[in-house]
Design an enzyme around this catalytic site. Sequence first.
Site, PDB file in Angstrom:
ATOM      1  N   LEU A  97      42.016  39.426  32.228  1.00  0.00           N
ATOM      2  CA  LEU A  97      41.113  40.247  33.025  1.00  0.00           C
ATOM      3  C   LEU A  97      41.741  40.402  34.401  1.00  0.00           C
ATOM      4  O   LEU A  97      42.358  39.462  34.915  1.00  0.00           O
ATOM      5  CB  LEU A  97      39.737  39.584  33.170  1.00  0.00           C
ATOM      6  CG  LEU A  97      38.860  39.454  31.933  1.00  0.00           C
ATOM      7  CD1 LEU A  97      37.532  38.816  32.313  1.00  0.00           C
ATOM      8  CD2 LEU A  97      38.635  40.798  31.264  1.00  0.00           C
ATOM      9  N   ASP A  98      41.589  41.562  34.994  1.00  0.00           N
ATOM     10  CA  ASP A  98      42.086  41.760  36.346  1.00  0.00           C
ATOM     11  C   ASP A  98      41.438  40.749  37.286  1.00  0.00           C
ATOM     12  O   ASP A  98      40.316  40.276  37.060  1.00  0.00           O
ATOM     13  CB  ASP A  98      41.788  43.182  36.825  1.00  0.00           C
ATOM     14  CG  ASP A  98      42.494  44.239  35.989  1.00  0.00           C
ATOM     15  OD1 ASP A  98      43.554  43.919  35.403  1.00  0.00           O
ATOM     16  OD2 ASP A  98      41.976  45.363  35.901  1.00  0.00           O
ATOM     17  N   ARG A  99      42.135  40.423  38.364  1.00  0.00           N
ATOM     18  CA  ARG A  99      41.687  39.373  39.292  1.00  0.00           C
ATOM     19  C   ARG A  99      40.228  39.548  39.692  1.00  0.00           C
ATOM     20  O   ARG A  99      39.441  38.591  39.680  1.00  0.00           O
ATOM     21  CB  ARG A  99      42.558  39.387  40.557  1.00  0.00           C
ATOM     22  CG  ARG A  99      42.171  38.305  41.565  1.00  0.00           C
ATOM     23  CD  ARG A  99      42.651  38.652  42.970  1.00  0.00           C
ATOM     24  NE  ARG A  99      44.086  38.579  43.109  1.00  0.00           N
ATOM     25  CZ  ARG A  99      44.738  37.534  43.636  1.00  0.00           C
ATOM     26  NH1 ARG A  99      44.077  36.474  44.049  1.00  0.00           N
ATOM     27  NH2 ARG A  99      46.051  37.572  43.754  1.00  0.00           N
ATOM     28  N   ARG A 200      38.990  50.852  33.891  1.00  0.00           N
ATOM     29  CA  ARG A 200      38.873  51.365  35.260  1.00  0.00           C
ATOM     30  C   ARG A 200      39.460  52.772  35.373  1.00  0.00           C
ATOM     31  O   ARG A 200      38.854  53.663  36.006  1.00  0.00           O
ATOM     32  CB  ARG A 200      39.559  50.407  36.215  1.00  0.00           C
ATOM     33  CG  ARG A 200      38.952  49.012  36.214  1.00  0.00           C
ATOM     34  CD  ARG A 200      39.910  47.958  36.788  1.00  0.00           C
ATOM     35  NE  ARG A 200      40.193  48.202  38.183  1.00  0.00           N
ATOM     36  CZ  ARG A 200      41.186  47.611  38.835  1.00  0.00           C
ATOM     37  NH1 ARG A 200      42.002  46.759  38.220  1.00  0.00           N
ATOM     38  NH2 ARG A 200      41.378  47.874  40.115  1.00  0.00           N
TER      39      ARG A 200
END
Length: 263
Positions: A97-99, A200
Amino acid sequence: MARRSYIAGANCAIRIVRPMTRRGRTPPRPTSRAPAPALDFASWIVWRDAHLVAVDKPAGVLSQGGEGGAGVNLVDLARAHFAATSPRSGIGVLHRLDRNVSGVVLLALDPEAARGLSEQLAKGEVEREYVAIVRGTPPGETFVVDAPLAKDARTNEVRVADDGKPARTDVQVVSRFRAPLGACAELVVRPITGRSHQIRVHLAHVGLPIIGDPKYGVAAHGVRRPLLHARRMRFVHPITHEPIEIVAPPPWRADALRALRRS
């Protein structure tokens, strides 16, 4: 209690649901990075057995070292957590998962489990479901974004491009509402492929940027992180072959909706 487990029978799925919690109210101003979470790895564990551990990752934590710059990451925290009781050298994250995105992340505790889950992920056999809150008007109650994606390694940015890798995202509308920001919607999003920044970029591509996403979305007063959360994973256990479902609702949802409606 940290978690609740529902076991329905010999051939039925094990369903693990993390209870709703509140991790503090939404901070009062927008920023490009989520606030640093308290580093209590044990409290993030939703479920574990001898081979796998599922955690509800807070925004602000890297999935693994070496991605997206320096910072604390799940792999190092998991190694430190298990070092005292059951040291393991093969701990690894199975998907990222992105930060600044929160939600369910699965880590393997041994190489055999890692191989089995990696094969399922490569074949598209792991079901993943996200919650997103966006600005804009969805084109229908359900729709598909099917657009190839290309990543620029220099800037770490992803864009829709004819020469990119195939990418598909299925979307379902949960609710629509108006806020000072404009028309907004809460969505359930299911990525069929697993490209970097896929959800996103795909949502921004169809005019539904994620609120709080500093790279592809739109800012909103009182929102300090992307309103995107990995809430569910369903897979077959690579060792026991049981169907497993992990559910972790977004703990920030109520506060975020309040912040948006008064911003």
